[in-house]
Write a protein that holds these residues in place. Structure first.
Motif, short mmCIF file in Angstrom:
data_model
loop_
_atom_site.label_atom_id
_atom_site.label_comp_id
_atom_site.label_asym_id
_atom_site.label_seq_id
_atom_site.Cartn_x
_atom_site.Cartn_y
_atom_site.Cartn_z
N ARG A 123 -39.93 36.23 35.85
CA ARG A 123 -40.23 37.14 34.74
C ARG A 123 -40.16 38.62 35.13
N ALA A 124 -40.76 38.98 36.26
CA ALA A 124 -40.79 40.40 36.63
C ALA A 124 -39.38 40.94 36.81
N VAL A 125 -38.52 40.17 37.46
CA VAL A 125 -37.14 40.61 37.67
C VAL A 125 -36.37 40.63 36.35
N VAL A 126 -36.57 39.60 35.52
CA VAL A 126 -35.89 39.54 34.23
C VAL A 126 -36.28 40.72 33.35
N ASP A 127 -37.58 41.00 33.27
CA ASP A 127 -38.02 42.12 32.44
C ASP A 127 -37.41 43.44 32.91
N THR A 128 -37.39 43.64 34.23
CA THR A 128 -36.80 44.87 34.77
C THR A 128 -35.31 44.94 34.48
N ALA A 129 -34.62 43.84 34.65
CA ALA A 129 -33.18 43.80 34.40
C ALA A 129 -32.87 44.11 32.93
N LEU A 130 -33.63 43.53 32.02
CA LEU A 130 -33.39 43.76 30.60
C LEU A 130 -33.55 45.24 30.23
N VAL A 131 -34.60 45.87 30.75
CA VAL A 131 -34.82 47.29 30.47
C VAL A 131 -33.69 48.13 31.07
N GLN A 132 -33.30 47.82 32.31
CA GLN A 132 -32.24 48.58 32.96
C GLN A 132 -30.90 48.41 32.24
N LEU A 133 -30.71 47.27 31.59
CA LEU A 133 -29.47 47.01 30.87
C LEU A 133 -29.50 47.52 29.43
N GLY A 134 -30.61 48.18 29.06
CA GLY A 134 -30.69 48.79 27.74
C GLY A 134 -31.35 47.94 26.68
N HIS A 148 -25.78 37.46 30.55
CA HIS A 148 -25.90 38.11 31.86
C HIS A 148 -27.18 37.73 32.60
N VAL A 149 -28.31 37.83 31.92
CA VAL A 149 -29.59 37.62 32.59
C VAL A 149 -29.95 36.14 32.70
N ARG A 150 -29.80 35.40 31.61
CA ARG A 150 -30.23 34.00 31.61
C ARG A 150 -29.53 33.15 32.67
N PRO A 151 -28.21 33.24 32.83
CA PRO A 151 -27.57 32.41 33.87
C PRO A 151 -28.15 32.67 35.26
N ALA A 152 -28.40 33.94 35.58
CA ALA A 152 -28.97 34.26 36.89
C ALA A 152 -30.41 33.75 37.00
N GLU A 153 -31.15 33.84 35.90
CA GLU A 153 -32.54 33.38 35.87
C GLU A 153 -32.63 31.89 36.19
N TYR A 154 -31.79 31.11 35.53
CA TYR A 154 -31.83 29.66 35.74
C TYR A 154 -31.23 29.25 37.09
N GLU A 155 -30.31 30.03 37.61
CA GLU A 155 -29.78 29.73 38.94
C GLU A 155 -30.84 29.98 40.00
N CYS A 156 -31.68 31.02 39.82
CA CYS A 156 -32.79 31.26 40.75
C CYS A 156 -33.73 30.06 40.76
N LEU A 157 -34.02 29.53 39.58
CA LEU A 157 -34.90 28.37 39.49
C LEU A 157 -34.26 27.17 40.17
N ALA A 158 -32.97 26.94 39.92
CA ALA A 158 -32.27 25.82 40.54
C ALA A 158 -32.23 25.96 42.06
N ALA A 159 -32.05 27.18 42.55
CA ALA A 159 -32.01 27.41 43.99
C ALA A 159 -33.37 27.10 44.62
N ALA A 160 -34.46 27.45 43.92
CA ALA A 160 -35.79 27.16 44.43
C ALA A 160 -36.02 25.65 44.49
N VAL A 161 -35.50 24.92 43.50
CA VAL A 161 -35.59 23.46 43.52
C VAL A 161 -34.86 22.91 44.74
N ARG A 162 -33.63 23.36 44.96
CA ARG A 162 -32.84 22.87 46.09
C ARG A 162 -33.51 23.19 47.41
N GLU A 163 -34.10 24.36 47.52
CA GLU A 163 -34.75 24.77 48.77
C GLU A 163 -35.91 23.83 49.09
N ASN A 164 -36.72 23.51 48.10
CA ASN A 164 -37.85 22.61 48.32
C ASN A 164 -37.38 21.20 48.65
#
Length: 274
Positions: A123-134, A148-164
């Motif tokens: 959330r913190a990164v998404v909120d910052t990205a949205l503001v920076q993108l206008g 732009h934001v959602r694909p990266a958001e869900y990939e971060c979640l998927a990467a955390a799953v794979r890491e665990n």
């Protein structure tokens, strides 16, 4: 929009029960006063008192003279933790305010598995990205977010799953998963990817009626929900309340008359227990 009639106190009891069983309200923690709870839920004190009576009867809260109501020390007893040779990944999806995070937390408390919630992680990164993108922190509908934001958001979640999973840790992951859960191809890819790293997949969809979702969303007061609340009727018309994922799955109901989430979580975990 609000829950009406006799269902009000049952919905209030359900929300507080979910908070207790998910660990958001801890044993021994004092509850807000009746008047404060009435303000939070937008009701008179009568439904609050009726809801408290339900929770007292269930042994989840106790009342003490001059101290008010508090969560019982025995509100969330331990349960046997499921064990499997392969790590498990439980994907929990649902519309906003359906209770998916609460259900995920209940599962995590029962199992000791990692709890990965999309909003907590990104959330913190998404909120910052949205503001920076206008755009704004409330944006979850524009092309800026969706493309732009959602694909990266869900990939971060998927990467955390794979890491665990790569460390042999089972995971409960919670997010709307609206786009993902509509795609059989996504399920096939995800199942194959998890199998390749030695893990199994369970799919859960949280089903919740619009009035119940409205109550959850209003009470949590998150900026990302402001657009939904401002155009609630239009938002609800776009929901498929009877949706089921095109993959083997479990439906969890989260409405005033449904079984408590804890009981449904126990049923979900039974096949995973030795």
């Amino acid at each position: 929009m609000d829950i009406t009639g006799d269902a009000k106190h049952r919905q209030i009891a359900r929300e507080i029960r979910n908070e207790i069983e998910s660990g958001r309200l801890r044993p021994g923690q004092k509850l807000p006063s009746t008047r404060v709870l009435a303000e939070q839920f937008g009701v008179s004190v009568a439904p609050i008192n009726d809801a408290m009576a339900i929770l007292e009867e269930e042994g989840l809260i106790i009342s003490r003279p001059r101290s008010g109501r508090m969560v019982s020390d025995t509100a969330t007893p331990g349960v046997p933790r499921p064990r499997r040779g392969r790590p498990q990944v439980i994907y929990v999806g649902g519309y906003a305010g359906s209770g998916k995070t609460e259900f995920g937390r209940i599962l995590a408390k029962m199992t000791g598995w990692a709890m990965l919630d999309k909003d907590t992680i990104t959330r913190a990164v998404v909120d910052t990205a949205l503001v920076q993108l206008g755009s704004t922190v409330a944006d979850r509908e524009s092309p800026i977010y969706l493309n732009h934001v959602r694909p990266a958001e869900y990939e971060c979640l998927a990467a955390a799953v794979r890491e665990n999973v790569g460390c042999g840790v089972s995971v409960i992951t919670t997010a709307p998963y609206i786009k993902e859960f509509r795609s059989e191809a996504w399920f096939r890819r995800t199942a194959a990817e998890l199998d390749s790293i030695g893990a199994d997949m369970e799919v859960v969809w949280i089903r919740c009626q619009p009035d119940s979702m409205h109550s959850y969303i209003t009470r949590r007061g998150a900026a990302r929900d402001s657009g939904k609340l401002a155009n609630w009727d239009e938002y609800v018309r776009g929901l498929d309340i009877t949706f089921e994922p095109p993959w083997q799955h479990t439906i969890i109901a989260n409405d005033p008359d449904s079984l408590p989430l804890r009981e449904q979580a126990q049923e979900l975990l039974k096949p995973l227990q030795d």
